[in-house]
Write an enzyme that holds these catalytic residues in place. Structure first.
Site, PDB file in Angstrom:
ATOM      1  N   TYR A 189       0.851  -1.174   0.094  1.00  0.00           N
ATOM      2  CA  TYR A 189      -0.114   0.084   0.058  1.00  0.00           C
ATOM      3  C   TYR A 189       0.955   1.223  -0.045  1.00  0.00           C
ATOM      4  O   TYR A 189       0.675   2.377  -0.831  1.00  0.00           O
ATOM      5  CB  TYR A 189      -0.954  -0.140   1.261  1.00  0.00           C
ATOM      6  N   LYS A 232       1.102   4.138  -3.144  1.00  0.00           N
ATOM      7  CA  LYS A 232       0.626   5.366  -2.805  1.00  0.00           C
ATOM      8  C   LYS A 232       1.810   6.469  -2.912  1.00  0.00           C
ATOM      9  O   LYS A 232       1.371   7.524  -3.392  1.00  0.00           O
ATOM     10  CB  LYS A 232      -0.086   5.459  -1.299  1.00  0.00           C
TER      11      LYS A 232
END
Length: 262
Positions: free
Chosen positions: A166, A170
């Site tokens: 993640y 991002k």
């Protein structure tokens, strides 16, 4: 002197595509954009939830709405979604705002990392929104301008344990957004990222709000000693999409209660 005639209708006359709009932050951003006067194209996998949201927002705020069910895990979707969304509201160059919100997470430690989870996270959280933003930004530039709003994460700027995939995705998306700002800014396209801490959507409440022992170490790193509410992200998204932020380009806006400076 400000050019804003009605601060309560910051997006009047604008047309926005919002991804991941069936629930959580995406649904709340759709609400806030509709309240600000924007016509909406909402996309996510859950067509039923999208139709319900679109119907309600259209009736409550007297804006046009359209729904496109799409799965950003499908590699072909980002290449066609902007054109389909534009056709839903006025034609091939017919949208002014993209809110790249859809995403997923597979929390796991580095030593438990599954390659399939890594690949899926990068597909949905980086490849799809980066390609969609590139296509949207290019179309906006041809049409004279627009705004790309990326819903990133504080994990893009400060590593978060058990969020390897993640955080990587991002962080890459933030850099993609910066590059859009650099390349398209002189053609009227602004691109900015919002970097929230944990947001108490229904899912966030279940995972964090209902488990004080789990939440306590994270809250201890947030000077305001609380997590974010969905509207606190949505309000920033509306502002970034509007002329109120006309000189804001290539920025990362924390919505984190001071987490990144603690």
């Amino acid at each position: 002197m400000s050019r804003l005639k009605d601060p309560a209708r910051l997006l009047a006359g604008r047309r926005a595509l919002i991804t991941g709009a069936s629930r959580g932050i995406g649904a709340d951003i759709a609400r806030a954009c509709a309240a600000a006067g924007a016509d909406l194209v909402l996309t996510a996998r859950d067509a039923t939830a999208l139709e319900e949201t679109a119907g309600r927002l259209g009736a409550e705020h007297d804006v046009r709405t359209a729904v496109l069910a799409a799965d950003l895990a499908d590699p072909a979707v980002p290449e066609t979604l902007w054109q389909e969304a534009s056709a839903a509201l006025d034609g091939p160059e017919g949208l002014d705002v993209l809110v790249n919100n859809a995403g997923l997470s597979h929390p796991e430690t580095v030593d438990q990392l599954e390659a399939a989870h890594f690949d899926e996270t990068l597909q949905v959280n980086l490849r799809a929104p980066a390609l969609l933003a590139a296509r949207a930004g290019t179309a906006m530039a041809r049409a004279g301008g627009g705004a790309v709003v990326t819903i990133a994460s504080a994990a893009a700027l400060r590593p978060l344990a058990e969020h390897y995939s993640y955080s990587v995705a991002k962080a890459g998306l933030v850099m993609a957004t910066r590059t859009l700002a650099l390349e398209l800014g002189d053609r009227g396209v602004r691109a900015n990222s919002i970097c929230p801490t944990i947001v108490l959507t229904d899912m966030g409440q279940q995972v964090w709000g209902d488990h004080p022992d789990k939440a306590a170490p994270m809250l201890a790193r947030i000077p305001q000693d609380r997590f974010a509410q969905p509207h606190e992200v949505s309000d920033v998204a509306v502002w970034l999409a509007s002329d109120a932020a006309s000189m804001v380009n290539g920025a990362e806006i924390p919505v984190d209660g001071g987490y990144l400076v603690s």
